[in-house]
Design an enzyme around this catalytic site. Structure first.
Site, PDB file in Angstrom:
ATOM      1  N   ASP A 246       0.828  -1.205   0.000  1.00 32.67           N
ATOM      2  CA  ASP A 246       0.000   0.000   0.000  1.00 32.67           C
ATOM      3  C   ASP A 246       0.870   1.265   0.000  1.00 32.67           C
ATOM      4  O   ASP A 246       1.850   1.348   0.739  1.00 32.67           O
ATOM      5  CB  ASP A 246      -0.869  -0.037   1.267  1.00 32.67           C
ATOM      6  CG  ASP A 246      -1.955   1.006   1.275  1.00 32.67           C
ATOM      7  OD1 ASP A 246      -2.829   0.949   0.400  1.00 32.67           O
ATOM      8  OD2 ASP A 246      -1.934   1.879   2.170  1.00 32.67           O
ATOM      9  N   GLU A 317      14.699 -15.342   0.236  1.00 29.13           N
ATOM     10  CA  GLU A 317      15.078 -16.426   1.154  1.00 29.13           C
ATOM     11  C   GLU A 317      14.049 -17.555   1.129  1.00 29.13           C
ATOM     12  O   GLU A 317      14.303 -18.638   1.632  1.00 29.13           O
ATOM     13  CB  GLU A 317      15.157 -15.895   2.590  1.00 29.13           C
ATOM     14  CG  GLU A 317      16.321 -14.957   2.846  1.00 29.13           C
ATOM     15  CD  GLU A 317      16.178 -14.275   4.200  1.00 29.13           C
ATOM     16  OE1 GLU A 317      15.499 -14.834   5.095  1.00 29.13           O
ATOM     17  OE2 GLU A 317      16.737 -13.180   4.345  1.00 29.13           O
TER      18      GLU A 317
END
Ligand code: NOJ
Length: 612
Positions: A246, A317
Site C-alpha cells: 500500500d 530467502e
C-alpha cells in the site's frame, strides 16, 4: 479510416489480413516466475462473501467461494486487509499486523483459506500497509503516552509546529482524503489530539497523509524497517505467495519535510484532493502519462527503493517465487518502472492504463509506453481497470465523457449509461486480458457490476467523503457486497441477507447464479477469455500493432503470438476479413458465416481472432 472488407478490391490489408508490423514487445517466451503472466483477482474481504451473517464479508466466506474463483480460472487472489483494525479506513488502518480482525475471523480461518486456495492451485497475496498504522496500534498509543523526543515518538513523524506558539502545522501538506495532513496533540506524555479546551496545553503535531487515525511511520527509523521485515516473515512463514504494498511510493519523505507549492493537485488516483474529475487530454504524451501520478515531497522519493531492495532479499530467502506488487501512483511510466527493477519489487499496478480514456490513440500510446518502460527493467506490465479505490469501470466508461475520473458518483450527479458502460467495460477487459503481462481483476467485474451511484449519505463510510465535507462521494459505491444469488435476501451475500452497504436493485440482474452457464454473459465471457489466454499463452506473449489499424482513431488491433486482439471503439461496425476465426468476443459477434460471409465487430466490442 480504411476498413477491412472482403468485398473491396485487394489491398495490402486484405491480401495479408491483419498483418502485424514491427514488434513493440518481444514477449517473455515462457514465464520463469508465475507472477509474470498471472491473472490476479482482488478480493475485498468485507464485500466478497459473508460467512457468519453479520452483513460484513469474512475469511470463511471467501473460502466458501474459492470454487467460483477456480471455475473463473484466476491464478491468484489478492486479499485487501483483514488485520486487526478499528476500520476507520476499511482496514487500511492496521492496529496489529500479525492478527486477523474478529470481524473477518481468526488466524486459523486464514490458514484454512490459504490451504484451500493452494489446494485449488490459486496463489494468495496479502496486503501490507507500511506507510501508516492505525492510531490504535500499540506503537502509536505508546507514542502518545511518551514525551516529546522519546524513542516511542521517533517511530512516527512528530514535529513542532510553526508560528510563535507552534500553532501552525509544520508544513503545508494536505491529506489525500482532504484537510490538513497534520494533527496536533497535547504537550507531554499522555498526549491526545487537541480539542481546544481551555485547560489544554498544545504540543507537537503528527503527520498523516491519509486520515488522522492513520499516523505515518518514520521510515528513517531502523526499528520501523526491521519491524516490517519481521511482519513480512510472519506471513511468508504461513505460506503467502506475495504482498501488495500500500502507498508504496509514500513511505520516504523529502528530507526536512519541505512545503509543497502544488498541493491542489495532490491526489492518489481518484482519492480526494480535488483533481478527481480532471479530463485527460486525448492527445496523451508519448510517455503514456495521464495525470495519475502523485508528486510532491511526500511521494516517489529515491530513498524508498532501498526498502524494496531489502524486502526483495527477504522474499528471496523463501522458495516459490514470492512477489511484491507496488501500489504506487507514479508517472511517467519510466519512473514507475524503477519500482520493479530486478532487485526490487516484482510488479507495479499500471494506473496510467486505468486512467486512460476510452479512445484508441491514447490507449495505444499507454500500452506501448508501459511495455517499453517495463522491458527496460525486465519486468512484466501489470494491467488493471478497477479496484476498491476507483469508480468501477463498467460505470466509469459509461460516463458521457469517458475521460472523467470522479471519486465516487452521487445520485444527483450525471449518471453513467449502464448499457454503454457495460459494453465498453467488457471490451476494455478483453483488450486488457489480451495484452502480454499480468492482469488484476477486481471482484465483481467478472459479473459486469456497476458502481452504486445512489447510496444515501448516511450509510457512507469512506473517510474521503467526511474529510471533504461531502464534496466527494468517495469509494463506497465500488465496495458494495457482491450478488451471488438473484433471488436470495441480500442476493446471497450471506446467510441472513444483511449487507453492510445496501445493494442497488440492478444487482439481481448481475448475480453470479443468473450468469453461470449462460453463453455471452459477462461471467462466461471472462471465463472463456481466461481459458483462452492460458491456452494461447498470451500473458507471456508478444505485441505488434496490426498495420492496417496502427494509426486509427477507431480501432486498436494488435497481434499477440498467433492471436489478433481487435477493439472497435468507433461508432461503425468493423468488417473482419475472411479466413479468421473468432476465439472470444466481448459482445455479440456472429461466427456462423453460412448466411452472410461478412462478420462484423460492433461498436465498443473486442474480439480475439486467429488467422486460419
Ligand atoms: C491505498 C488503498 O488502496 C486505499 O484504499 C487506502 O485508503 C489508502 N491507500 C491508505 O491506506
Amino acid at each position: 479510416m480504411t476498413r477491412i472488407d472482403s468485398t473491396t478490391p485487394p489491398t495490402t490489408a486484405t491480401l495479408q489480413p491483419l498483418a502485424a508490423g514491427a514488434l513493440v514487445h518481444a514477449g517473455a517466451g515462457e514465464a520463469p516466475e508465475w507472477w509474470r503472466d498471472a491473472v490476479i483477482y482482488q478480493v475485498y474481504p468485507r464485500s466478497f462473501a459473508d460467512g457468519d451473517g453479520d452483513g460484513i464479508g469474512d475469511l470463511p466466506g471467501i473460502t466458501s467461494k474459492l470454487d467460483h474463483l477456480a471455475e473463473l480460472g484466476v491464478d491468484a487472489v489478492w486479499l485487501s486487509p483483514f488485520y486487526r483494525s478499528p476500520q476507520k479506513d476499511a482496514g487500511y488502518d492496521v492496529a496489529d499486523y500479525r492478527d486477523v480482525d474478529p470481524l473477518f475471523g481468526t488466524l486459523a480461518d486464514f490458514d484454512e483459506l490459504l490451504a484451500q486456495a493452494h489446494a485449488r492451485g490459486i496463489r494468495v497475496i496479502v496486503d501490507l500497509v507500511p506507510n501508516h498504522t492505525s492510531d490504535q496500534h500499540a506503537w502509536f498509543q505508546a507514542a502518545l503516552a511518551s514525551p516529546e523526543g522519546s524513542a516511542e515518538r521517533g517511530r512516527y513523524v512528530f514535529r513542532e509546529g510553526e508560528g510563535e506558539h507552534g500553532e501552525l502545522p509544520p508544513n503545508n501538506w494536505q491529506s489525500i482524503f482532504g484537510g490538513p495532513a497534520w494533527t496536533r496533540v497535547t504537550a507531554g506524555a499522555g498526549a491526545r489530539p487537541v480539542t481546544g479546551a481551555a485547560d489544554e496545553v498544545p504540543g507537537q503535531w503528527y503527520l498523516h497523509l491519509f486520515d488522522s487515525s492513520q499516523p505515518d511511520l518514520d521510515w528513517e527509523n531502523p526499528e520501523v524497517r526491521s519491524e516490517f521485515e519481521d511482519v513480512l516473515r510472519f506471513w511468508l512463514d504461513k505460506g503467502v505467495d506475495g504482498f501488495r504494498i500500500d502507498v508504496a511510493h509514500g513511505m520516504v519523505k523529502a528530507p526536512g519535510l519541505p512545503d509543497w507549492d502544488g498541493s491542489v493537485s495532490m491526489v492518489e488516483g481518484t482519492e480526494g484532493g480535488g483533481a478527481s474529475d480532471e479530463v485527460v487530454d486525448p492527445g496523451a504524451p508519448e510517455d503514456g502519462s495521464t495525470g495519475a501520478g502523485n508528486s510532491g515531497p511526500m511521494f516517489d522519493q529515491d530513498g524508498v527503493h532501498e526498502i524494496y531492495r531489502a524486502w526483495h532479499r527477504v522474499l528471496a530467502e523463501y522458495d516459490g517465487d514470492r512477489a511484491l506488487v507496488a501500489e504506487a501512483w507514479v508517472e511517467p511510466l519510466s519512473r514507475l518502472a524503477r519500482y520493479v527493477r530486478p532487485d526490487e519489487m516484482h510488479q507495479a499496478f499500471n494506473f496510467s492504463f486505468l486512467t486512460t480514456p476510452w479512445s484508441a490513440a491514447p490507449l495505444r500510446t499507454v500500452i506501448a509506453a508501459s511495455l517499453r518502460a517495463n522491458d527496460e527493467v525486465g519486468a512484466p506490465t501489470t494491467w488493471v481497470l478497477s479496484n476498491h479505490d476507483v469508480v468501477r469501470h463498467a460505470s466509469r466508461l459509461g460516463l458521457a465523457d469517458p475521460g472523467l475520473r470522479p471519486n465516487g458518483i452521487f445520485a444527483h450527479e450525471a449518471q453513467p449509461d449502464e448499457e454503454l458502460g457495460l459494453r465498453r467495460a467488457r471490451a476494455a477487459s478483453l483488450l486488457m486480458l489480451g495484452l502480454p503481462g499480468s492482469s488484476y481483476l477486481y471482484q465483481g467485474e467478472e459479473l459486469g457490476l456497476p458502481e452504486h451511484t445512489a447510496l444515501p449519505d448516511d450509510v457512507r463510510e469512506d473517510p474521503a467523503f467526511f474529510r471533504t465535507q461531502g464534496a466527494e462521494a468517495g469509494r463506497d459505491g465500488c465496495r458494495v457486497p457482491l450478488p451471488w444469488h438473484a433471488e436470495a435476501p441480500g442476493h446471497g451475500f450471506g446467510p441472513t441477507g444483511r449487507t453492510w452497504l445496501p445493494q442497488p436493485e440492478s444487482y439481481a440482474r448481475y448475480a453470479a447464479d443468473v450468469q453461470r452457464g449462460v453463453a455471452g454473459s459477462t461471467y462466461e465471457t471472462y471465463r472463456a477469455a481466461l481459458a483462452t489466454r492460458r491456452a494461447e499463452r498470451l500473458g507471456t506473449g508478444t505485441l505488434a500493432w496490426v498495420e492496417e489499424h496502427a494509426g486509427s482513431d477507431d480501432v486498436i488491433a494488435l497481434r499477440n503470438r498467433d492471436v489478433v486482439v481487435l477493439t472497435n471503439l468507433g461508432s461503425d461496425p468493423v468488417v473482419l476479413p475472411r479466413g479468421v476465426e473468432v476465439l472470444v468476443a466481448s459482445g455479440p459477434v456472429r461466427t456462423d458465416r453460412s448466411a452472410d460471409p461478412q462478420v462484423r465487430v460492433p461498436s465498443d466490442t473486442t474480439v480475439w481472432l486467429r488467422a486460419l
